[in-house]
Scaffold this motif. Structure first.
Motif, PDB file in Angstrom:
ATOM      1  N   ASP A  97      -4.204   4.749  -5.536  1.00  0.00           N
ATOM      2  CA  ASP A  97      -4.010   5.265  -4.167  1.00  0.00           C
ATOM      3  C   ASP A  97      -4.843   4.467  -3.164  1.00  0.00           C
ATOM      4  O   ASP A  97      -6.068   4.500  -3.205  1.00  0.00           O
ATOM      5  N   GLN A 137      -7.676   6.313  -1.141  1.00  0.00           N
ATOM      6  CA  GLN A 137      -8.900   6.794  -1.784  1.00  0.00           C
ATOM      7  C   GLN A 137     -10.123   6.003  -1.321  1.00  0.00           C
ATOM      8  O   GLN A 137     -11.217   6.514  -1.309  1.00  0.00           O
ATOM      9  N   ALA A 141       1.130   6.751  -6.616  1.00  0.00           N
ATOM     10  CA  ALA A 141       0.005   7.653  -6.899  1.00  0.00           C
ATOM     11  C   ALA A 141       0.435   9.108  -6.692  1.00  0.00           C
ATOM     12  O   ALA A 141       0.074   9.994  -7.489  1.00  0.00           O
ATOM     13  N   GLN A 142       1.215   9.361  -5.638  1.00  0.00           N
ATOM     14  CA  GLN A 142       1.701  10.721  -5.391  1.00  0.00           C
ATOM     15  C   GLN A 142       2.617  11.189  -6.521  1.00  0.00           C
ATOM     16  O   GLN A 142       2.509  12.328  -6.991  1.00  0.00           O
ATOM     17  N   ARG A 181       0.531  11.994  -9.537  1.00  0.00           N
ATOM     18  CA  ARG A 181      -0.193  13.267  -9.382  1.00  0.00           C
ATOM     19  C   ARG A 181       0.739  14.462  -9.616  1.00  0.00           C
ATOM     20  O   ARG A 181       0.333  15.452 -10.237  1.00  0.00           O
ATOM     21  N   ASP A 233       2.108   1.721  -3.454  1.00  0.00           N
ATOM     22  CA  ASP A 233       1.036   2.224  -4.330  1.00  0.00           C
ATOM     23  C   ASP A 233       0.761   3.702  -4.047  1.00  0.00           C
ATOM     24  O   ASP A 233       0.539   4.496  -4.963  1.00  0.00           O
ATOM     25  N   TRP A 234       0.753   4.070  -2.768  1.00  0.00           N
ATOM     26  CA  TRP A 234       0.500   5.457  -2.395  1.00  0.00           C
ATOM     27  C   TRP A 234       1.587   6.364  -2.963  1.00  0.00           C
ATOM     28  O   TRP A 234       1.305   7.412  -3.530  1.00  0.00           O
ATOM     29  N   GLN A 252       0.823  -1.210   0.000  1.00  0.00           N
ATOM     30  CA  GLN A 252       0.000   0.000   0.000  1.00  0.00           C
ATOM     31  C   GLN A 252       0.857   1.259   0.000  1.00  0.00           C
ATOM     32  O   GLN A 252       0.551   2.223  -0.699  1.00  0.00           O
ATOM     33  N   ALA A 277      -4.567   7.507 -10.996  1.00  0.00           N
ATOM     34  CA  ALA A 277      -3.828   7.745  -9.749  1.00  0.00           C
ATOM     35  C   ALA A 277      -4.733   7.480  -8.544  1.00  0.00           C
ATOM     36  O   ALA A 277      -4.295   6.893  -7.543  1.00  0.00           O
ATOM     37  N   ASP A 278      -5.993   7.887  -8.631  1.00  0.00           N
ATOM     38  CA  ASP A 278      -6.936   7.642  -7.531  1.00  0.00           C
ATOM     39  C   ASP A 278      -7.190   6.150  -7.336  1.00  0.00           C
ATOM     40  O   ASP A 278      -7.302   5.679  -6.205  1.00  0.00           O
TER      41      ASP A 278
END
Length: 142
Positions: free
Chosen positions: A119, A122, A77-78, A81, A73-74, A70, A115-116
């Motif tokens: 994340d 989300q 995603a950051q 973004r 993945d976070w 996780q 990206a969401d």
């Protein structure tokens, strides 16, 4: 034990001694059975305790793996973004045609959705669920 007739004693004379010896032998067998049962019970308790420890270690390892997945993945995603925001900034500085602006806007919307989806935050905040679901997984707090 052995008993023998001799000049001094007959088997009939030894009956009380024979019965006492048989009683002692039977008690010894019972005692050994009892000790064996107690040993097996202790062994089984120890085995169950060890199995529970192994299960907890496996569960903890799965939780750590899930946490690390996780977090990865976070972070991804950051990073996406930040990249998407930079694409948007550069697009705003350029003189784009209406068609190019539409294409960039569609791409930006798609990229943000991606990206969401990536994340893990989300869907809610992660928590440890007390119920025994697969691997004691991390669940979302909405």
């Amino acid at each position: 034990k052995k008993w023998r007739e001799g000049e001094e004693k007959t088997l009939e004379d030894m009956v009380p001694e024979i019965l006492e010896g048989m009683h002692e032998a039977a008690y010894g067998v019972k005692q050994r059975r009892k000790e064996r049962r107690e040993f097996q019970q202790r062994f089984e308790k120890k085995r169950k305790r060890q199995e529970e420890q192994r299960r907890r270690r496996r569960e903890e390892e799965k939780r750590r793996e899930e946490l690390e997945r996780q977090a990865g993945d976070w972070k991804e995603a950051q990073d996406l973004r930040r990249y998407i925001d930079e694409v948007e900034r550069q697009a705003q500085r350029r003189a784009l045609t209406a068609e190019e602006k539409k294409e960039i806007d569609e791409w930006l919307a798609w990229a943000r959705e991606h990206a969401d989806r990536l994340d893990p935050l989300q869907g809610g905040l992660p928590t440890l669920d007390g119920s025994d679901q697969e691997y004691g997984a991390v669940h979302k707090l909405r």
